[in-house]
Enzyme design. Sequence first.
Site, PDB file in Angstrom:
ATOM      1  N   SER A  21       0.832  -1.205   0.000  1.00 58.75           N
ATOM      2  CA  SER A  21       0.000   0.000   0.000  1.00 58.75           C
ATOM      3  C   SER A  21       0.871   1.262   0.000  1.00 58.75           C
ATOM      4  CB  SER A  21      -0.876  -0.007   1.253  1.00 58.75           C
ATOM      5  OG  SER A  21      -1.655   1.157   1.305  1.00 58.75           O
ATOM      6  N   CYS A 130      -0.074   3.763  10.815  1.00 56.67           N
ATOM      7  CA  CYS A 130       0.527   4.904  10.103  1.00 56.67           C
ATOM      8  C   CYS A 130       1.229   5.814  11.098  1.00 56.67           C
ATOM      9  CB  CYS A 130      -0.537   5.686   9.339  1.00 56.67           C
ATOM     10  SG  CYS A 130       0.161   7.157   8.544  1.00 56.67           S
ATOM     11  N   LYS A 164      -2.015  -4.652   9.737  1.00 56.54           N
ATOM     12  CA  LYS A 164      -0.674  -4.141   9.403  1.00 56.54           C
ATOM     13  C   LYS A 164      -0.124  -3.432  10.628  1.00 56.54           C
ATOM     14  CE  LYS A 164       1.868  -1.513   5.904  1.00 56.54           C
ATOM     15  NZ  LYS A 164       1.742  -0.856   4.588  1.00 56.54           N
ATOM     16  N   ASN A 191       5.055  -1.880   9.094  1.00 58.40           N
ATOM     17  CA  ASN A 191       4.956  -0.553   8.514  1.00 58.40           C
ATOM     18  C   ASN A 191       6.298   0.176   8.755  1.00 58.40           C
ATOM     19  OD1 ASN A 191       3.954   1.892   7.423  1.00 58.40           O
ATOM     20  ND2 ASN A 191       1.915   1.492   8.218  1.00 58.40           N
ATOM     21  N   GLY A 243      12.027  -3.281   2.805  1.00 58.37           N
ATOM     22  CA  GLY A 243      13.238  -3.224   1.979  1.00 58.37           C
ATOM     23  C   GLY A 243      13.405  -4.363   0.995  1.00 58.37           C
ATOM     24  N   GLY A 264       7.605  -2.778  -1.534  1.00 59.07           N
ATOM     25  CA  GLY A 264       7.139  -1.408  -1.340  1.00 59.07           C
ATOM     26  C   GLY A 264       8.000  -0.385  -2.045  1.00 59.07           C
ATOM     27  N   THR A 265       8.975   0.147  -1.314  1.00 57.84           N
ATOM     28  CA  THR A 265       9.796   1.247  -1.834  1.00 57.84           C
ATOM     29  C   THR A 265      10.461   0.910  -3.167  1.00 57.84           C
ATOM     30  OG1 THR A 265      10.165   1.955   0.434  1.00 57.84           O
ATOM     31  CG2 THR A 265      11.710   2.790  -1.189  1.00 57.84           C
TER      32      THR A 265
HETATM   33  C1  SIN Z   1       1.174   7.976   4.911  1.00 54.94           C
HETATM   34  O1  SIN Z   1       0.190   8.147   4.174  1.00 54.94           O
HETATM   35  O2  SIN Z   1       1.611   8.866   5.658  1.00 54.94           O
HETATM   36  C2  SIN Z   1       1.898   6.677   4.916  1.00 54.94           C
HETATM   37  C3  SIN Z   1       1.006   5.554   5.215  1.00 54.94           C
HETATM   38  C4  SIN Z   1       1.505   4.652   6.288  1.00 54.94           C
HETATM   39  O3  SIN Z   1       2.683   4.706   6.658  1.00 54.94           O
HETATM   40  O4  SIN Z   1       0.733   3.855   6.796  1.00 54.94           O
END
Ligand code: SIN
Length: 304
Positions: A21, A130, A164, A191, A243, A264-265
């Site tokens: 996500s 988050c 998560k 996360n 990572g 992800g990244t």
């Molecule tokens: C964000 O929208 O700030 C990142 C989302 C997340 O880290 O869950």
Amino acid sequence: MTNLAVQLNRLHLQNPILVASGTFGYAKEMTAFVNFPAIGGIIPKTVTPQPRPGNPTPRTVETASGMLNSIGLDNDGFDLFLTDKLPYLLSLGTSVIVNIAAKSTEEFRLMAERLNDFPGIAAVELNISCPNVSGGVDFGTNPEQAAQVVRTVRESCGIPVIAKLTPNVTSVVPVAQAVADAGCDAVSLVNTFQGMAVNWKKQRPVLGNILGGLSGPAIKPLALRIVYQVAQAVDVPIIGIGGIQSIDDVMEFLVTGASAVQVGTANFYNPGVSCELVKQLPAALAQLNASSVAEVVRTLKIQK
Ligand code: SIN
């Protein structure tokens, strides 16, 4: 033939390579790079009950082997997601795991109930972690509150539930145990790690929101450590995040305890990476004489 399919309680995936996500938009922008039906599934950007403008800019900054983000859950809100984004996502021929965040268990309940109207959804991932938004969205730091959210969503919809979790706690294990006891089908670990970048010449923080979440290769050892700790202590399927950019990274997470992984990244600098990893997976499994993913999950040999 290698069997790439994985089963995480009620969640079935054709292979364990998911895209995380917030790193894949709502998939449309990735069409040129990714053969969607080939990957295990897509997790679109977190959606909240109401639209959110997100945090002040700058919202991202590159760091050594990683990046910091402080997006602040910028999104168009749940109604628009259901009408404008979800139908397209569900047409892509891969599993769609809807990621939601809310400020109260009641808001989670209302969202979960409406997801029942979309039978094609593979799972719902609860973003209770988050680091960039204050006021009720970091339920994941408290085992009881995290469990309450999972229980509420579990009671409100028939879709498999993934929690998560945040690494920004002393130990993730009690939270993982609590959400497992509350009935989640899997936990996503982890996360981002809260961090900070500073421009010393301006004597200012770089990010508009001062603090952000660190992701990318820099956090892989930390994420692996948490997957290991939870796998040793809690009987719940794990989706590893942190990572992952190569097939070696995927295999490290699988043997350590993850049944699936989220890329992800790496999507930002190699948008086709998820497809590459699916292609490379059978040969990597064969190196361990395995003909299925399940055979290698949690096979880490520990000498004590
Ligand atoms: C964000 O929208 O700030 C990142 C989302 C997340 O880290 O869950």
